[in-house]
Design an enzyme around this catalytic site. Structure first.
Site, short mmCIF file in Angstrom:
data_model
loop_
_atom_site.label_atom_id
_atom_site.label_comp_id
_atom_site.label_asym_id
_atom_site.label_seq_id
_atom_site.Cartn_x
_atom_site.Cartn_y
_atom_site.Cartn_z
N SER A 147 0.83 -1.21 0.00
CA SER A 147 0.00 0.00 0.00
C SER A 147 0.86 1.26 0.00
CB SER A 147 -0.95 -0.05 1.20
OG SER A 147 -1.89 1.00 1.17
N MET A 148 0.66 2.15 0.97
CA MET A 148 1.45 3.38 1.07
C MET A 148 2.94 3.09 1.24
SD MET A 148 0.99 6.32 3.98
CE MET A 148 2.32 7.44 4.44
N ASP A 156 -9.34 -3.01 -5.62
CA ASP A 156 -9.23 -4.03 -4.57
C ASP A 156 -10.06 -3.69 -3.33
OD1 ASP A 156 -7.80 -2.01 -3.30
OD2 ASP A 156 -5.85 -2.99 -3.44
N HIS A 210 -7.71 -5.32 -0.39
CA HIS A 210 -6.48 -4.54 -0.26
C HIS A 210 -5.62 -4.96 0.93
CE1 HIS A 210 -3.90 -1.05 -0.83
NE2 HIS A 210 -4.03 -0.75 0.45
#
Length: 646
Positions: A277-278, A523, A574
């Protein structure tokens, strides 16, 4: 408290052991049999959701669902410290019994086949090779207090993010909790008297709260093929900080560089980096920082010398669209879909206005504002991921049914929406965003090369390049096929007590519009264009990847198990994808030096969408390529005329 435990959990409930049966050597493990799960009837399933809603209303658990994004898995043991015995005295015995059954079922389904992926690969001779360093995503790292001022002493070394201590502080001491969790609005650093730091080690991100795993399943499987704290490490960070301030306050990138260099020195193997992710944006920023003179001072060859591979899991390389409404009005799909009773409970804890203020006072959150502007996300009549039967294009990101004031102008594209956000924000927030990030597109090699000296550009893969590391391998693993926020319908906020100008128009429910949220492909959290574009197309454009770094893509369709609250071994969600069997299999193979066995696997239409994005090879490069092809054709023709084989 033991009486409370007996009433809701029961003393006789055994712990569910992790699966430890070694698979047969030739057994296929990418799909775990449904027989591993405890089936529940439709009646039990309905009762389960009823219990969650009822208890959520009583205890405000909807807030935990808002922060953790999943409301289904709640380990009731974590509530024991809330001292609510008297409240349980008035709850019907039948509800308590159902809650006990629910908790048992959650344990059964969450603990599916622990270690099985690693055990299977171990039986095939797969073993630890490259040291592994993991970079978690946004909000998944716990934050603990190290302040010693009077207002902080009660929380010393307690997690004010990522634990039930967070919930307890929010309910009983909200003003003090907000003071701790928000950064200084001017400096973007610690407020006076407050010292919150990222938890460290594997415990920092293995679980968000008790029973809600994040990285734990990957850790289980890595351990099975030979990883431990000597060759694996979690590089947790304070995700609230802007990326530049991660180095200013915590020397995060300096320490990450040292970890990588130490791993190479002690194991004599280049490192495998795994980001989620980030965390993928943070790592992309690090690639620029470590090379740059006056920053990491590693030079252009450092990445190639030290890093074997980068596993990019669900990386929001072009931002997360839901980040914009979060800072604009404190909302997103998770709040828009709540019913009136749940919204009332949530507003009592944290109003939309408070949520927007908190998100804005976390500059790291704003790093995920969408990148690429109209070239990527579309204009007022078109978007690359529009479907032929759509009534409204995704290109209009914020839509107003009624446009009658400066607060509700005409419909806005992504570019215009970011401008609108900043225009209607306090100057301190405008400064934080403009000084830390950039969201544009560099259309020439000259622009890309110039941007290497501008820290604001380092998070943006459409304005800067991959490292000059021809031996680096990048693996993009992400989920798809789960409805994901793509655009929104807004209206003016008519609440006289609110300082917000606009709010999501939750009255609109039609087709793919769910309570004012227009759903597209992704997602469940990040749009497919963000997770997939750079991998499928962007990094195949020469100016963004001049060294020819190898890119492989493996898409994973969202195929949730109906009996698993976290989606089971084939989820594409996700966060829950970190527990997916095939994802764990792929991660272990790359870490073990077997990544060359992985082939591209596309399921979605991302390549079709990517071709429609208005970012292309620059003309001068295409002219050179055409010239080379013409020369090759001419040489082949000449050879043929002289009877030579081409």
């Amino acid at each position: 408290m033991s009486g409370l435990r007996r009433r809701i959990l029961g003393d006789t409930t055994p712990d569910i052991p992790s699966g430890t049966v070694t698979p047969e050597k030739d057994e296929e493990i990418l799909h775990i049999p449904v027989s591993q799960f405890k089936a529940r009837s439709g009646k039990t399933r309905k009762r389960r959701y009823g219990i969650i809603f009822g208890l959520g209303g009583l205890f405000g658990l909807v807030l935990a669902g808002y922060f953790a994004r999943h409301q289904d898995v709640i380990n009731m043991e974590g509530l024991l410290d809330l001292n609510l015995d008297s409240l349980f005295d008035v709850i019907p015995a039948g509800v308590l019994k159902d809650a006990k059954d629910l908790t048992q079922n959650e344990r059964n389904t969450v603990n599916y086949d622990s270690f099985s992926v690693g055990l299977h690969l171990q039986s095939q001779g797969i073993a630890a090779q490259h040291p592994v360093i993991m970079i978690p995503g946004v909000i998944s790292t716990g934050l603990e207090s190290w302040g010693t001022d009077e207002g902080s002493r009660q929380y010393f070394r307690k997690r004010l993010w990522g634990s039930w201590s967070m919930m307890r502080a929010l309910v009983t001491d909200k003003a003090n909790w907000k003071k701790h969790i928000m950064l200084d609005k001017v400096t973007g650093l610690d407020p006076p008297g407050v010292k919150l730091r990222a938890a460290q080690g594997f415990d920092a991100a293995d679980f968000f709260i008790t029973g809600y795993w994040i990285w734990n399943k990957i850790l289980e499987n890595l351990a099975t093929i030979g990883y431990d704290p000597t060759n694996a490490f979690t590089a947790a960070y304070d995700w609230r900080l802007s990326y530049a301030n991660l180095e200013v306050r915590d020397q995060y990138f300096t320490r990450l560089k040292s970890y990588i260099e130490a791993a190479l020195h002690t194991k004599n193997k280049k490192v495998c980096l795994v980001s989620h992710s980030m965390g993928s944006q943070v790592l992309f920023y690090f690639f620029h920082w470590v090379e740059a003179q006056g920053h990491g001072n590693g030079g252009s060859t450092w990445v190639d010398d030290h890093i074997d591979s980068w596993i990019n899991i669900s990386g929001c390389m072009l931002g997360a669209l839901k980040g914009l409404p979060a800072v604009l009005s404190g909302e997103m799909k998770d709040t828009a879909q709540l019913n009136a009773f749940a919204v009332y409970g949530l507003e009592k804890f944290l109003s939309k206005e408070e949520r927007a203020e908190i998100f804005r006072a976390m500059p790291g959150i704003s790093s995920m504002l969408p990148i690429g502007g109209n070239d990527v996300w579309g204009n007022k009549t078109w978007a690359p991921d529009d479907e032929s039967n759509q009534a409204v294009s995704y290109g209009t990101f914020i839509n107003f049914r009624e446009s009658n004031s400066t607060f509700s102008p005409s419909n806005l594209t992504v570019e215009e929406s970011i401008d609108y956000l900043l225009e209607h924000s306090d100057s301190w927030y405008q400064d934080q965003v403009r000084h830390a990030y950039s969201h544009g597109v560099a259309h020439t090699t000259a622009e890309v090369e110039a941007n290497a000296k501008d820290q604001r550009k380092w998070i943006n893969p459409l304005e800067t390049r991959l490292p000059l590391a021809p031996n680096l391998k990048v693996y993009c693993f992400y989920g798809m096929g789960k409805p994901t926020e793509r655009s929104y319908f807004y209206r003016e906020d008519l609440d006289p007590l609110s300082k917000l100008n606009v709010t999501i128009d939750t009255s609109i429910i039609k087709g793919n519009i769910d309570h004012g949220v227009v759903l597209g492909e992704g997602d469940g959290t990040v749009s497919l264009l963000s997770t997939g574009y750079m991998c499928a197309k962007g990094w195949h454009i020469r100016r963004y990847n001049p060294a020819g770094v190898k890119i492989k893509v493996y898409e994973m369709p969202h195929e949730p198990d109906r009996f698993s609250p976290r989606g089971g071994p084939n989820t594409g969600d996700h966060v829950d994808i970190l527990g997916r069997s095939s994802l764990n299999d792929l991660v272990l193979r790359v870490a073990a030096g077997k990544g060359e066995e992985i082939e591209d696997h596309f399921v979605s239409n991302i390549r079709e969408y990517a071709d429609k994005v208005k970012v292309h090879e620059e003309e001068s490069y295409m002219e050179r390529v055409e010239g080379i092809l013409d020369n090759i054709t001419s040489m082949a023709t000449t050879d043929s005329e002289h009877g030579l084989k081409p």
